[in-house]
Design an enzyme around this catalytic site. Structure first.
Site, PDB file in Angstrom:
ATOM      1  N   ASP A 221       9.842  -0.818   7.080  1.00  0.00           N
ATOM      2  CA  ASP A 221       8.455  -1.253   7.130  1.00  0.00           C
ATOM      3  C   ASP A 221       7.567  -0.133   7.668  1.00  0.00           C
ATOM      4  O   ASP A 221       7.921   0.568   8.611  1.00  0.00           O
ATOM      5  CB  ASP A 221       8.353  -2.477   8.049  1.00  0.00           C
ATOM      6  CG  ASP A 221       6.986  -3.116   8.054  1.00  0.00           C
ATOM      7  OD1 ASP A 221       6.533  -3.558   6.987  1.00  0.00           O
ATOM      8  OD2 ASP A 221       6.367  -3.165   9.130  1.00  0.00           O
ATOM      9  N   GLU A 273      26.658   8.186   8.174  1.00  0.00           N
ATOM     10  CA  GLU A 273      27.923   8.050   8.923  1.00  0.00           C
ATOM     11  C   GLU A 273      28.802   6.954   8.314  1.00  0.00           C
ATOM     12  O   GLU A 273      30.011   6.909   8.562  1.00  0.00           O
ATOM     13  CB  GLU A 273      27.646   7.691  10.382  1.00  0.00           C
ATOM     14  CG  GLU A 273      26.923   8.756  11.182  1.00  0.00           C
ATOM     15  CD  GLU A 273      26.508   8.220  12.553  1.00  0.00           C
ATOM     16  OE1 GLU A 273      26.860   7.063  12.887  1.00  0.00           O
ATOM     17  OE2 GLU A 273      25.818   8.944  13.286  1.00  0.00           O
TER      18      GLU A 273
END
Length: 560
Positions: A221, A273
């Site tokens: 957002d 990751e």
């Protein structure tokens, strides 16, 4: 003569392996999707119950607007705890069950994340109020002393996206009038200070919390917010600009600052990751397109919503230009364009495309708005626009209910409205309630199947009965069946993947025509009827005497 607009060479190869480059992602606005509890507000249980309908529709992933713990002053975009589910929507166990079921069905799950601000009920902000000026707690937000003899004036002249000042003055612990805090949105949504390492580290941990629970990425957002210009200089935004717009030419001091890219590079490191191609999708209201492309460079976001395309008028020349610009510009940084026509902040495109005028993001329309749309023209254009969009190379986002042809709900009673924009502008702007009305699932059920109790947090228009999902399922020519056919064919013929190109073919004025493999797409925006000689795969409107009329799109299988 055909004319091809191509993306960067690396993009075509990447499209074959990275799911997000050609995915169709369905936006769920949780409070309006499906209510399993009878509260009148949609919830996670309702989403889980209805996931098979989305698998049947043919989408690849779902994106959930905020479901975090919140006072709900701004429909969940005011988060008080970023690591918990609001009881309005269920529990963390309900969230885990929803993700598990989605993955069973082969649907990926994208979570909304709101990093620009928190709720004023967040424990950090409450600690900041209690700690007083100069404290480490206040450093987490943007507190400043006021101007004037007694600090009675705001620190600058910035106006909130929702109307009114962007600053609110607090009462200090000793009871005296004190500092002011910044809030780009409502006063209940104080902005974080993203210059502070503590804030950055906190969000690293929040991202990992949800990634560990199985989310496949985040829609970010206000991804062009977060960083404010040094010194917080005065600035007045033009009235005719979108409320969240940031341009490269007249740069706002609170939108699209260069420093924000450091944050997204850090976030990219976090998501990388994890296995499974977790993604970041930016809500970045920035212009022009080559400026927006900075958000999707190889070490930043994977996608950004193409608001330039979303806001384009229903005009063949304008549409072709924005498609060409998008593919070339995003391709230059190795990213796909991500097409979108509607979302929870914009007037639904089944209404917007018939307005014939600009409709700035967040303003909305209501019964007193000038120039209300022709309903039939709106849905006709919406179907044509959707079919054209789904033929383009790259990703695409659908907003819940557009597959039913839902129009904007215009006649919402004033006393039922809930958008902060309505209240902060004292009714001058209707805001976004009209695109957030709960969905109709069954024509003859209470609340059209949205809630077993018959309650709905915003009133549903009577026309929803004719547009309910069960009233369209299996009905040849319905909007739902058009979307189902288009999504199936898009996958079967590789329209979204393609080669990262659009090969335009010669077409009459007002008509767009391009080809992907054995599929020719003809969009008659405003031209004379176009004869269609090949086998029709899917059409937004019936052919008339073998020709495609204006406000219609068709996909045909090319012979030979």
């Amino acid at each position: 003569m055909a004319h091809t607009v191509a993306a960067a060479p690396a993009t075509a190869a990447a499209q074959r392996t990275e799911w997000w480059r050609s995915s169709v992602i369905y936006q769920i606005y949780p409070r309006s999707f499906a209510d399993s509890s009878g509260s009148g507000v949609g919830d996670l249980g309702g989403i889980t119950q209805r996931l098979e309908s989305l698998k049947d529709l043919g989408v690849d992933a779902i994106w959930l607007s905020p479901f975090y713990r919140s006072p709900q002053k701004d429909a969940g975009y005011d988060v008080s705890d970023f690591r918990d589910v609001d009881p309005l929507f269920g529990t963390l166990a309900d969230f885990d069950a929803m993700v598990a079921r989605a993955h069973e069905l082969g649907l990926r799950v994208i979570a909304d994340i709101v990093p620009n601000h928190s709720s004023d009920q967040h424990e950090w902000f409450q600690a900041a109020l209690a700690a007083g000026p100069g404290s480490q707690e206040r450093e987490r937000y943007i507190f400043r002393d006021g101007k004037g003899e007694h600090g009675e004036l705001p620190p600058n002249n910035w106006e909130s996206v929702f109307g009114g000042p962007m600053w609110t003055r607090v009462t200090e612990p000793d009871g005296t009038p004190g500092q002011w805090y910044l809030h780009i949105f409502d006063s209940s949504q104080p902005d974080f200070n993203w210059e502070l390492e503590e804030v950055r580290a906190e969000f690293d941990d929040i991202l990992r919390f949800w990634l560990d629970r199985g989310v496949d990425g985040f829609r970010v957002d206000v991804a062009h917010g977060l960083i404010k210009a040094e010194g917080l200089p005065d600035f007045v935004q033009d009235d005719d600009e979108a409320s969240m717009g940031g341009g490269a030419a007249t740069q706002s001091p609170y939108w699209a600052q260069d420093g924000v890219h450091e944050v997204w590079r850090r976030w990219r490191t976090v998501v990388d990751e994890y296995e499974g191609e977790r993604i970041l999708a930016a809500e970045a209201w920035v212009y022009p397109l080559d400026f927006m492309a900075n958000w999707v460079r190889p070490d930043e976001m994977h996608q950004t919503f193409n608001f330039g395309y979303m806001e384009a008028h229903w005009d063949a020349t304008e549409l072709r230009e924005v498609v060409d610009d998008s593919i070339a510009t995003f391709g230059a940084v190795g990213a796909p364009s991500t097409w979108v026509l509607s979302n929870h902040d914009m007037i639904r495109h089944a209404t917007r495309l018939a307005l014939g005028k600009d409709t700035p993001q967040g303003h909305g329309i209501g019964p007193a708005s000038p120039g209300l749309p022709d309903v039939e023209e709106g849905i006709r254009r919406a179907r044509a626009a959707s079919l054209f969009m789904l033929s383009l190379p790259g990703g695409a986002y659908l907003y819940q209910g557009e597959e039913l042809g839902l129009p904007e709900a215009i006649d919402i009673p004033d006393d039922a409205r809930q958008d902060p924009t309505w209240f902060r502008t004292e009714g001058e702007r209707y805001g976004r309630d009209g695109c957030r009305v709960p969905l109709p699932w069954e024509a003859d059920a209470p609340a059209f199947g949205f809630s077993p109790s018959g309650d709905a947090w915003l009133p549903q228009p009577a026309v929803y009965g004719t547009l309910a999902r069960d009233a369209q399922a299996g009905v040849e020519g319905s909007t739902l069946e058009m979307y189902r056919a288009a999504l199936r064919l898009r996958h079967e013929h590789g329209l979204g993947t393609g080669t990262g190109t659009v090969t335009w073919e010669e077409a009459p004025e007002g008509v767009l025509m391009h080809r992907v493999g054995d599929v020719r797409v003809i969009a008659n925006v405003s031209g004379d009827p176009v004869p269609v000689e090949d086998d029709v795969l899917v059409s937004s409107a019936p052919l008339v005497d073998g020709a495609l009329e204006a406000d219609a799109t068709v996909w045909v299988r090319v012979r030979g």
